[in-house]
Design a protein around this motif. Structure first.
Motif, short mmCIF file in Angstrom:
data_model
loop_
_atom_site.label_atom_id
_atom_site.label_comp_id
_atom_site.label_asym_id
_atom_site.label_seq_id
_atom_site.Cartn_x
_atom_site.Cartn_y
_atom_site.Cartn_z
N LYS A 238 31.59 -8.21 -42.81
CA LYS A 238 32.28 -9.52 -43.14
C LYS A 238 31.48 -10.04 -44.20
O LYS A 238 30.42 -9.94 -44.46
N GLU A 263 31.86 -21.28 -37.29
CA GLU A 263 32.40 -20.85 -36.02
C GLU A 263 33.76 -21.06 -36.05
O GLU A 263 34.65 -20.44 -34.97
N ASP A 265 37.56 -20.64 -36.44
CA ASP A 265 38.43 -19.59 -37.38
C ASP A 265 39.58 -20.38 -38.11
O ASP A 265 40.42 -21.27 -37.52
N THR A 266 39.57 -19.76 -39.35
CA THR A 266 40.88 -20.03 -40.27
C THR A 266 41.19 -18.72 -40.99
O THR A 266 40.20 -18.02 -40.99
N ASN A 269 38.15 -18.01 -43.20
CA ASN A 269 36.75 -17.93 -42.60
C ASN A 269 36.22 -16.48 -42.53
O ASN A 269 36.38 -15.85 -41.92
N THR A 272 34.24 -15.29 -39.62
CA THR A 272 34.91 -14.76 -38.20
C THR A 272 36.26 -13.61 -38.52
O THR A 272 36.35 -12.95 -37.60
N ARG A 273 36.50 -13.55 -39.95
CA ARG A 273 37.52 -12.55 -40.33
C ARG A 273 36.98 -11.55 -41.26
O ARG A 273 36.40 -11.91 -42.07
#
Length: 338
Positions: A238, A263, A265-266, A269, A272-273
């Motif tokens: 990431k 933390e 998620d969008t 982000n 997280t992605r």
């Protein structure tokens, strides 16, 4: 009879010389302006007479019949061009005539700054006194459609530079120039890219360049920052880039990036992605475009700000954590994530 003809010829010649001298004197005599600099506009479809009245109404007093006579003498009485103009101290009827028949418009300029978002660009255009705000009521998608651009999102699609334009120009015309400039620079950068980059197309290069732009505090670090992100993309790591997270927060971001933000998620982000965000997060400059397609050859996978605009680059997580402890201010230290 011959003597009388000679006298008539001489009289006509003297009158012609006198008229020419008077017209030249009028043409070259400075106009007494209402101020040191006067701006005036000529509306579309104006005749020379109505243009003269518009100038006089704005504070550029020119006798209408004399100005028309001067224009006819120069063969320019039907060549008036609509637009915004500027007359400065020392301006003469002749210089004004040349301005309004050649279209020597008064100029404005606007600066689009590297790293700006599209919202910041729109704010700058809407507050600019010399631009016609044709885009103000349009959505982002409608603006791109007006420009004939195939992209759905405007973010990052305009090249940061200073743009000079005739006062009263549509903001859409300036955006069109900035869009074409970005396309030109992006295609050039992509054509000369380094081999085996883990990015598939010019648009992905633009996304990466926008991240490099926002992550770089010192110009000399750009290629290293790009090298870190390219290494992470190659390994499937990431990106973990704060500016992308902040962009995803939008107006909710209050200047302090918290653990819960990392933390939450969008689509933007990158904690997280995996991979690149869905579109650019800012307007990259030429140096960031070049860095994205010519990243440094490095083993570094991490970097952290030293607090002076430069970055500390690390190969391992342990090295990075030590750098975080050394350079991050108290209260802002956080353990890096794998």
């Amino acid at each position: 009879m011959l003597f009388r003809l000679k006298l008539l010829f001489l009289a006509l010649f003297a009158a012609g010389v006198g008229f020419g001298g008077w017209l030249l004197w009028f043409a070259l005599t400075p106009i007494e302006l209402a101020a040191s600099t006067v701006e005036f506009s000529i509306t579309p479809g104006s005749t020379l007479r109505s243009a003269t009245r518009q100038m006089a109404g704005a504070g550029v007093p020119v006798a209408e019949w004399k100005f028309v006579l001067l224009a006819r003498a120069y063969g320019a009485n039907a060549l008036v061009k609509a637009g915004s103009y500027q007359a400065s101290a020392g301006a003469t009827p002749l210089t004004l005539l040349r301005k309004i028949t050649r279209g020597e418009y008064a100029l404005g300029e606007i600066l689009f700054v590297e790293g700006w978002t599209f919202r910041q660009m729109r704010d700058a255009m809407q507050s600019h006194p010399d631009l016609k705000g044709d885009s103000q009521t349009l959505s982002e998608g409608e603006i791109m459609a007006k420009l004939g651009a195939p992209e759905a999102f405007a973010e990052g699609m305009f090249f940061p530079d200073k743009y000079v334009f005739a006062k009263g120009t549509s903001d859409l015309a300036v955006l069109a120039r900035a869009y074409r400039a970005m396309q030109k620079h992006l295609q050039s950068a992509w054509a000369g890219r380094a081999p085996d980059l883990p990015i598939a197309d010019p648009y992905q290069a633009l996304i990466l360049a926008s991240i490099v732009e926002k992550e770089t505090g010192k110009a000399s670090d750009r290629t290293m920052v790009a090298g870190v992100f390219v290494n992470r993309l190659r390994r499937g790591m990431k990106l973990q880039t704060d500016p992308s997270v902040i962009y995803g927060l939008g107006e909710k971001f209050d200047g302090n990036l918290r653990k819960r933000d990392l933390e939450a998620d969008t689509p933007f982000n990158t904690y997280t992605r995996p991979g690149l965000p869905p579109h650019p997060i800012a307007m990259p400059g030429l140096a960031s475009l070049d860095a994205a397609v010519h990243p440094a050859q490095t083993d570094a996978l991490y970097f952290v700000s030293r607090g002076d605009g430069t970055s500390e680059f690390s190969r391992t997580l342990a090295e990075h954590n030590r750098a975080v402890t050394q350079y991050q201010l108290p209260g802002r230290r956080r353990q890096a994530r794998q």
